[in-house]
Design a protein around this motif. Structure first.
Motif, mmCIF file in Angstrom:
data_model
loop_
_atom_site.group_PDB
_atom_site.id
_atom_site.type_symbol
_atom_site.label_atom_id
_atom_site.label_comp_id
_atom_site.label_asym_id
_atom_site.label_seq_id
_atom_site.Cartn_x
_atom_site.Cartn_y
_atom_site.Cartn_z
ATOM 1 N N THR A 199 0.806 -1.225 0.000
ATOM 2 C CA THR A 199 0.000 0.000 0.000
ATOM 3 C C THR A 199 0.841 1.279 0.000
ATOM 4 N N LEU A 200 2.109 1.146 0.366
ATOM 5 C CA LEU A 200 2.970 2.338 0.405
ATOM 6 C C LEU A 200 3.604 2.483 -0.972
ATOM 7 N N ILE A 201 2.884 3.135 -1.885
ATOM 8 C CA ILE A 201 3.327 3.058 -3.281
ATOM 9 C C ILE A 201 3.762 4.380 -3.899
ATOM 10 N N ASP A 202 3.145 5.462 -3.504
ATOM 11 C CA ASP A 202 3.593 6.706 -4.131
ATOM 12 C C ASP A 202 3.707 7.840 -3.120
ATOM 13 N N ASP A 203 4.254 8.947 -3.602
ATOM 14 C CA ASP A 203 4.479 10.105 -2.739
ATOM 15 C C ASP A 203 5.248 9.728 -1.469
ATOM 16 N N LEU A 204 6.461 9.241 -1.693
ATOM 17 C CA LEU A 204 7.283 8.781 -0.574
ATOM 18 C C LEU A 204 8.516 9.659 -0.391
ATOM 19 N N TYR A 205 8.955 9.746 0.850
ATOM 20 C CA TYR A 205 10.317 10.216 1.120
ATOM 21 C C TYR A 205 11.126 8.944 1.380
ATOM 22 N N SER A 206 12.287 8.807 0.733
ATOM 23 C CA SER A 206 13.085 7.588 0.883
ATOM 24 C C SER A 206 14.550 7.923 1.135
ATOM 25 N N ALA A 207 15.236 6.991 1.769
ATOM 26 C CA ALA A 207 16.681 7.147 1.992
ATOM 27 C C ALA A 207 17.312 5.764 2.036
ATOM 28 N N GLU A 208 18.594 5.717 1.713
ATOM 29 C CA GLU A 208 19.322 4.438 1.768
ATOM 30 C C GLU A 208 19.982 4.303 3.135
ATOM 31 N N VAL A 209 19.864 3.124 3.720
ATOM 32 C CA VAL A 209 20.519 2.867 5.007
ATOM 33 C C VAL A 209 21.413 1.644 4.864
ATOM 34 N N HIS A 210 22.699 1.858 5.115
ATOM 35 C CA HIS A 210 23.612 0.719 5.043
ATOM 36 C C HIS A 210 23.912 0.221 6.445
ATOM 37 N N SER A 211 23.722 -1.059 6.669
ATOM 38 C CA SER A 211 24.051 -1.639 7.959
ATOM 39 C C SER A 211 25.421 -2.304 7.889
ATOM 40 N N PHE A 212 26.370 -1.758 8.683
ATOM 41 C CA PHE A 212 27.704 -2.376 8.750
ATOM 42 C C PHE A 212 27.612 -3.694 9.509
ATOM 43 N N THR A 213 26.686 -3.741 10.484
ATOM 44 C CA THR A 213 26.535 -4.956 11.282
ATOM 45 C C THR A 213 26.026 -6.107 10.428
#
Ligand code: G4P
Length: 194
Positions: free
Chosen positions: A86-100
């Motif tokens: 359902t979360l399909i449009d009009d989004l704020y997004s960011a990349e998160v890298h997990s070192f762990t």
């Protein structure tokens, strides 16, 4: 927060010099009474900040974030890691890298739930390298809202995230800061009262 530290000492399992397992009350099974107290503690620490939203990242941040929001009388927004039906449009997004975990995920929220008028408190269960917090801050920035501060249940003080965020002038409140997990033992950083 003394009660949290006692719980960590009693039930936490040191898996390695960098990983603490707290599945019995935070990551798998949840202790709701402790979560309620955690919410009260965060609400007290940010009481004067004028918070309008609490933002967290699924899944283990949800319990402390909801309890904090309840105390502050505001709502919680959960950033999603997985693609949602359902979360399909009009989004704020960011990349998160997990070192762990050695993986990168895209986190998203709907633009409907944080606006430029908001003053956002970010809550998460663990703070290690700070990547999740930075991703959540990025999302808040995209919305034009303000980051009022960050509340963390357990900070691994021997990893750089907490200090890097504080050096940027962000109010980071961690309820338990672990200085080391060496020798299979949890050593807490002593709190300095000012
Ligand atoms: P960072 O965001 O501070 O950079 O942290 P990192 O990438 O190292 O952590 C990624 C995931 O691993 C997060 O969970 C975080 O809560 C968890 N984590 C990191 N160190 C520990 C630890 O010592 N013990 C435990 N129990 N968890 C740790 P996640 O992938 O978001 O999972 P979840 O929220 O779905 O539980």
């Amino acid at each position: 927060m003394e009660e949290l530290k006692q719980k960590i000492s009693q039930e936490g399992k040191v898996l390695s010099e960098s990983v603490l397992k707290v599945d019995s009350f935070l990551n798998h099974q949840i202790d709701p009474v402790l979560m309620q107290k955690i919410g009260e503690e965060f609400a007290t620490r940010f009481t004067k900040a004028g918070i309008t939203k609490v933002l967290t990242l699924e899944s283990s941040g949800i319990a402390p974030a909801v309890m904090t929001a309840l105390q502050l009388g505001v709502t919680t927004v959960i950033a999603r890691k997985r693609k949602s039906l359902t979360l399909i449009d009009d989004l704020y997004s960011a990349e998160v890298h997990s070192f762990t975990k050695q993986e990168t995920s895209e986190i998203s929220i709907s633009k409907d739930y944080i606006t430029s008028k908001d003053n956002v408190l970010i809550i998460d269960d663990f703070l290690a390298n700070g990547q999740a917090a930075l991703g959540l801050m990025d999302i808040v920035k995209q919305s034009g809202a303000k980051v009022a501060g960050i509340g963390i249940v357990i900070e691994k003080g021997f990893q750089p995230g907490g200090n890097q965020l504080r050096e940027r002038g962000i109010q980071v409140e961690s309820l338990a800061i672990i200085e080391s997990l060496n020798g299979g033992k949890v050593k807490f950083k002593e709190e300095v009262s000012i």
